[in-house]
Design a protein around this motif. Structure first.
Motif, mmCIF file in Angstrom:
data_model
loop_
_atom_site.group_PDB
_atom_site.id
_atom_site.type_symbol
_atom_site.label_atom_id
_atom_site.label_comp_id
_atom_site.label_asym_id
_atom_site.label_seq_id
_atom_site.Cartn_x
_atom_site.Cartn_y
_atom_site.Cartn_z
ATOM 1 N N CYS A 1 -10.399 4.154 -2.087
ATOM 2 C CA CYS A 1 -9.287 5.312 -2.109
ATOM 3 C C CYS A 1 -8.352 4.758 -3.368
ATOM 4 O O CYS A 1 -8.016 5.658 -4.013
ATOM 5 N N GLN A 2 -7.922 3.469 -3.097
ATOM 6 C CA GLN A 2 -7.065 2.728 -4.031
ATOM 7 C C GLN A 2 -7.596 3.080 -5.270
ATOM 8 O O GLN A 2 -7.212 3.199 -6.514
ATOM 9 N N LEU A 3 -9.002 2.616 -5.447
ATOM 10 C CA LEU A 3 -9.670 2.513 -6.837
ATOM 11 C C LEU A 3 -9.925 4.028 -7.212
ATOM 12 O O LEU A 3 -9.533 4.122 -8.451
ATOM 13 N N THR B 1 -4.943 4.409 4.895
ATOM 14 C CA THR B 1 -3.823 3.211 5.101
ATOM 15 C C THR B 1 -3.129 3.443 6.483
ATOM 16 O O THR B 1 -2.785 2.557 7.200
ATOM 17 N N PHE C 1 -6.350 4.757 -8.716
ATOM 18 C CA PHE C 1 -6.267 4.317 -10.028
ATOM 19 C C PHE C 1 -7.039 5.185 -11.067
ATOM 20 O O PHE C 1 -6.259 5.338 -12.200
ATOM 21 N N ILE D 1 -9.722 0.613 0.103
ATOM 22 C CA ILE D 1 -10.157 0.066 -1.320
ATOM 23 C C ILE D 1 -10.793 0.914 -2.130
ATOM 24 O O ILE D 1 -10.500 1.307 -3.174
ATOM 25 N N GLY E 1 -3.314 0.095 -9.913
ATOM 26 C CA GLY E 1 -4.687 -0.823 -10.070
ATOM 27 C C GLY E 1 -4.419 -1.990 -9.821
ATOM 28 O O GLY E 1 -5.217 -2.843 -8.918
ATOM 29 N N LEU F 1 0.798 -1.339 -0.169
ATOM 30 C CA LEU F 1 0.080 -0.112 -0.032
ATOM 31 C C LEU F 1 1.030 1.264 0.063
ATOM 32 O O LEU F 1 0.402 2.269 -0.613
ATOM 33 N N THR G 1 -4.336 -2.788 -5.998
ATOM 34 C CA THR G 1 -5.589 -2.597 -5.205
ATOM 35 C C THR G 1 -6.176 -3.802 -4.758
ATOM 36 O O THR G 1 -6.854 -4.130 -3.891
ATOM 37 N N TRP G 2 -5.750 -4.927 -5.662
ATOM 38 C CA TRP G 2 -5.993 -6.174 -5.307
ATOM 39 C C TRP G 2 -5.696 -6.651 -3.757
ATOM 40 O O TRP G 2 -6.268 -7.582 -3.201
ATOM 41 N N GLN H 1 -6.098 8.029 0.357
ATOM 42 C CA GLN H 1 -5.661 6.802 0.492
ATOM 43 C C GLN H 1 -4.601 6.859 1.762
ATOM 44 O O GLN H 1 -4.128 5.714 2.433
ATOM 45 N N ALA I 1 2.605 1.747 -3.437
ATOM 46 C CA ALA I 1 1.415 2.088 -4.205
ATOM 47 C C ALA I 1 1.200 3.786 -3.928
ATOM 48 O O ALA I 1 0.973 4.561 -4.917
#
Length: 444
Positions: A92-94, A134, A97, A90, A190, A24, A193-194, A130, A27
């Motif tokens: 914020c990561q999306l 986090t 991306f 999730i 992206g 994280l 994000t998984w 994000q 990223a």
């Protein structure tokens, strides 16, 4: 897959906590490398004015000052069956991306600067959110005995992500174009994000909204369901003397770092004779190696010798190193000397930040984790702005040696504040805040 698979629960697996937060924070570093170093350098190489580059810088920096308004929303509202902070991570990561992919679609950005500036602002909005989410997830799930090492992993991963993105995006920008460069970084974000999608905070929680599972007892006990209770918890935390000293330490240290790190590129170009690209490459290499060193050694040193002792050492080393720089003027035009100074400084700087951030995380209440930790980080951001504002009066009124001595003095002042900070007492007081009946008896 069963809903309570222990191997996918952050609460039960230390290796999974380390892996998750490395991913994280890596990223998080990716867009920072292109927004704060890569694109401004590219604009400068294409003869954009200082005002145009400054507008982009301000647009990228501004959302980070709003984190303290976002973090309370994350503490107050969430979907507990999926955890307290994981849903926000999730989302914020999306968003990060998607915003990078939107920015990548700007055609001919050098001639459409308003769209480039808007894209940078949008990416930073989700990048700052994000970061807050986090940070809150880290405070909630990392036990005290792992926080120093975890902060080393997180800080190092962010530095590596920033350096990697800077090098990769610059190469792609020169070989292909802006769309390929920015889009590649977006795709990497992206894919990461998984990671939050496939893990859980606590055993038995839902992996996705439609999965089997329920809110854990831990999240239910630590969730605050009223604004009044939240702000009371924050007020009780920050009225403590040691909380004030910790905030002051962050204000002074981050201000000092930004003051010095805004002077360094000017010094390198005007005195040493470097180009902007040479400085960017040196800084990227320093951050890359410093990030790796932070992961391998930063947390271990704090665990082995104690946070206060090591941070003292880092502060005094940086002060001594800078005093040497201020006096050996004969070597200022020697590239190997200046390059070595920057690399060593960034290494020790990374270790010092790891230690201070570990203390801040250690002294956060889980009930208001995102808000409290973000407040500390926001205080640091305010310090950074103050440090940047000091550059002009310092450089206009004094020579280079004196400007460097000011930085060394700031580091020594940070050591004085650290000496007055009682970390164990603050940690005990923050823990006591979880018991409402003890609020009235906390010693300020």
């Amino acid at each position: 897959m069963k809903a309570n698979t222990p191997a996918l629960s952050l609460a039960d697996r230390s290796w999974l906590r380390y892996f998750t937060f490395i991913a994280l924070y890596f990223a998080e570093g990716l867009p920072m490398g292109i927004l704060f170093i890569g694109i401004p350098a590219w604009m400068a190489m294409n003869n954009k004015t200082v005002a145009e580059i400054s507008a982009f810088d301000v647009a990228c920096a501004l959302p980070w000052t709003f984190k303290f308004f976002v973090a309370p929303l994350m503490d107050r509202y969430t979907f507990l069956p999926m955890g307290r902070k994981r849903p926000w991570v999730i989302i914020c990561q999306l968003g990060l991306f998607a915003s990078l992919m939107v920015m990548a679609m700007v055609k001919d950005p050098l001639n459409h600067l308003s769209l480039l500036v808007a894209g940078g602002f949008l990416v930073s909005v989700f990048g700052a959110a994000q970061d807050a989410a986090t940070d809150g997830l880290a405070v909630d799930t990392i036990p005290p005995d792992e926080q120093a090492r975890a902060n080393a992993f997180m800080g190092g991963a962010r530095m590596i992500g920033s350096s990697f993105a800077l090098a990769l995006s610059t190469w792609l920008l020169e070989r292909y174009n802006f769309t390929v460069s920015t889009g590649t970084i977006g795709i990497m974000v992206g894919l990461i994000t998984w990671v939050p999608i496939l893990i859980r905070e606590q055993p038995g929680e839902k992996q996705l909204p439609w999965s089997a599972g329920a809110a854990s007892r831990f999240t239910q006990e630590n969730q605050i369901n009223s604004w009044r209770a939240m702000y009371r918890s924050l007020y009780m935390a920050f009225r403590l003397k040691n909380s004030f000293l910790l905030a002051l330490l962050l204000l002074l240290s981050q201000g000092a770092y930004n003051y010095f790190e805004k002077l360094l590129p000017i010094f390198a170009v005007k005195v040493t004779g470097w180009t902007h690209i040479q400085y960017s490459n040196a800084f990227a290499m320093a951050d890359l190696t410093g990030g790796i060193a932070g992961i391998l050694l930063g947390g271990w040193l704090i665990e082995r010798f104690g946070s206060k002792r090591m941070i003292y050492l880092y502060f005094f080393f940086i002060a001594a190193q800078t005093l040497v720089l201020s006096f050996v003027t004969v070597y200022w035009k020697t590239t190997p000397f200046v390059y070595s100074y920057i690399v060593i400084y960034r290494w020790v700087n990374a270790f010092a930040k790891i230690g201070v951030f570990a203390i801040a995380m250690q002294c956060c209440s889980k009930k208001v984790s995102a808000s409290q930790f973000t407040f500390y980080m926001t205080i640091g951001a305010v310090g950074s702005m103050i440090g940047a504002a000091l550059i002009s009066p310092a450089k206009n009124g004094f020579d280079w040696s004196t400007c460097f001595i000011f930085f060394a003095a700031m580091m020594l002042l940070c050591a004085v504040v650290l000496r007055g900070l009682n970390i164990k007492k603050l940690e005990d007081q923050i823990s006591a805040l979880a018991e409402p009946e003890e609020h009235a008896y906390l010693e300020v």
